[in-house]
Design an enzyme around this catalytic site. Structure first.
Site, PDB file in Angstrom:
ATOM      1  CG  ASP A 213       6.940  -6.088 -11.645  1.00 18.10           C
ATOM      2  OD1 ASP A 213       8.172  -6.208 -11.799  1.00 18.10           O
ATOM      3  OD2 ASP A 213       6.109  -6.550 -12.445  1.00 18.10           O
ATOM      4  CG  ASP A 230       0.020  -4.214 -14.686  1.00 17.27           C
ATOM      5  OD1 ASP A 230      -1.184  -4.515 -14.795  1.00 17.27           O
ATOM      6  OD2 ASP A 230       0.794  -4.179 -15.654  1.00 17.27           O
TER       7      ASP A 230
END
Length: 281
Positions: A213, A230
């Site tokens: 991502d 993340d």
């Protein structure tokens, strides 16, 4: 003699919702949770010298750094009272089952299988228990990824510890609590940052991994250094049925942003390079 006060229903209700913690710390919000995590739930050793591991330390909440669909990131100070032993940590807390569904889990969890059939069924049907399992799996996956990438020398925050669905990690920012900016807001030094990013992505690909991502919004820039954040959805490019697609999407996302900033880069060229490197895994 002073008149004794009898507790009424309102008093009892307040006490139930505001319990007095006689074992709580003298200041701050809680005792350090360092000793509540097992050795395998702590970051790799040797621990950094800045990290406070003393059991007398206290954790103090300083505010929210970032809110997200699956988790919120809080700024935490961990320090020993009346000493100069203190450090800032980022506490990433995954939401419990009474919050919204994880919006990305279907594709990422496809390549992960659990031996517990009850848990797998609960995850598939998104029961309250199933969502708790998913939250725990995201947290465990991200912590494991941070540990693995840290050991590889990749630019990620140091993973301090995990406790349930809370990950404590190195705070990337200034000593007075200002978080490092996201790449999306940076306009200087882009040539050097692009080189750092390609080097990190190649290292990932050689390990058979893709961020999954990646974008300018989960890359931080601190003192000229790129930091990847993340990572709960990190993808095994070899094992996941759509692994190459995730790798190509990562390459396209970041290359498109740098190209818009005027750098002569190509998402196709980067994805070709990464796919070739991933075959070495």
């Amino acid at each position: 003699m002073p008149k004794k006060h009898r507790l009424d229903a309102d008093d009892l209700e307040w006490l139930e919702s505001n319990p007095i913690d006689l074992d709580g710390p003298p200041a701050g919000d809680r005792w350090s949770t360092w000793d509540l995590s097992t050795p395998t739930e702590r970051g790799p050793g040797p621990h950094p010298v800045w990290l406070v591991t003393e059991l007398a330390a206290v954790d103090t909440e300083l505010g929210i750094l970032k809110t997200g669909k699956e988790a919120d990131v809080h700024l935490l100070s961990r320090g020993v009272p009346d000493t100069d032993r203190v450090c800032l940590l980022a506490a990433k807390r995954y939401r419990s089952s009474d919050h919204r569904l994880f919006h990305r889990d279907a594709g990422y969890l496809e390549g992960r299988r659990m031996r517990d059939s009850r848990a797998s069924r609960a995850m598939a049907s998104r029961t309250a228990f199933g969502k708790e399992v998913i939250a725990g799996q995201w947290a465990q996956s991200e912590f494991a990824a941070l540990v693995r990438l840290w050991k590889l020398g990749l630019p990620v925050p140091y993973p301090v510890q995990i406790l349930g669905t809370e990950i404590l990690q190195e705070f990337v920012g200034t000593a007075d609590g200002y978080a490092a900016p996201r790449l999306a807001t940076v306009d200087e030094g882009l040539d050097e940052l692009w080189e750092q990013l390609v080097e990190a992505m190649v290292t990932l690909a050689r390990e058979g991994l893709a961020h999954g991502d990646l974008s300018p919004y989960n890359l931080l820039v601190h003192e000229g250094r790129l930091v990847i954040i993340d990572l709960p959805q990190i993808v095994d490019v070899i094992a996941h049925p759509s692994g190459p697609d995730f790798l190509e999407r990562d390459a396209r996302n970041v290359a498109t942003w740098f190209a818009h900033k005027g750098l002569p880069v190509s998402g196709d060229e980067l994805s070709t390079l990464l796919l070739a490197e991933s075959r070495r895994a």
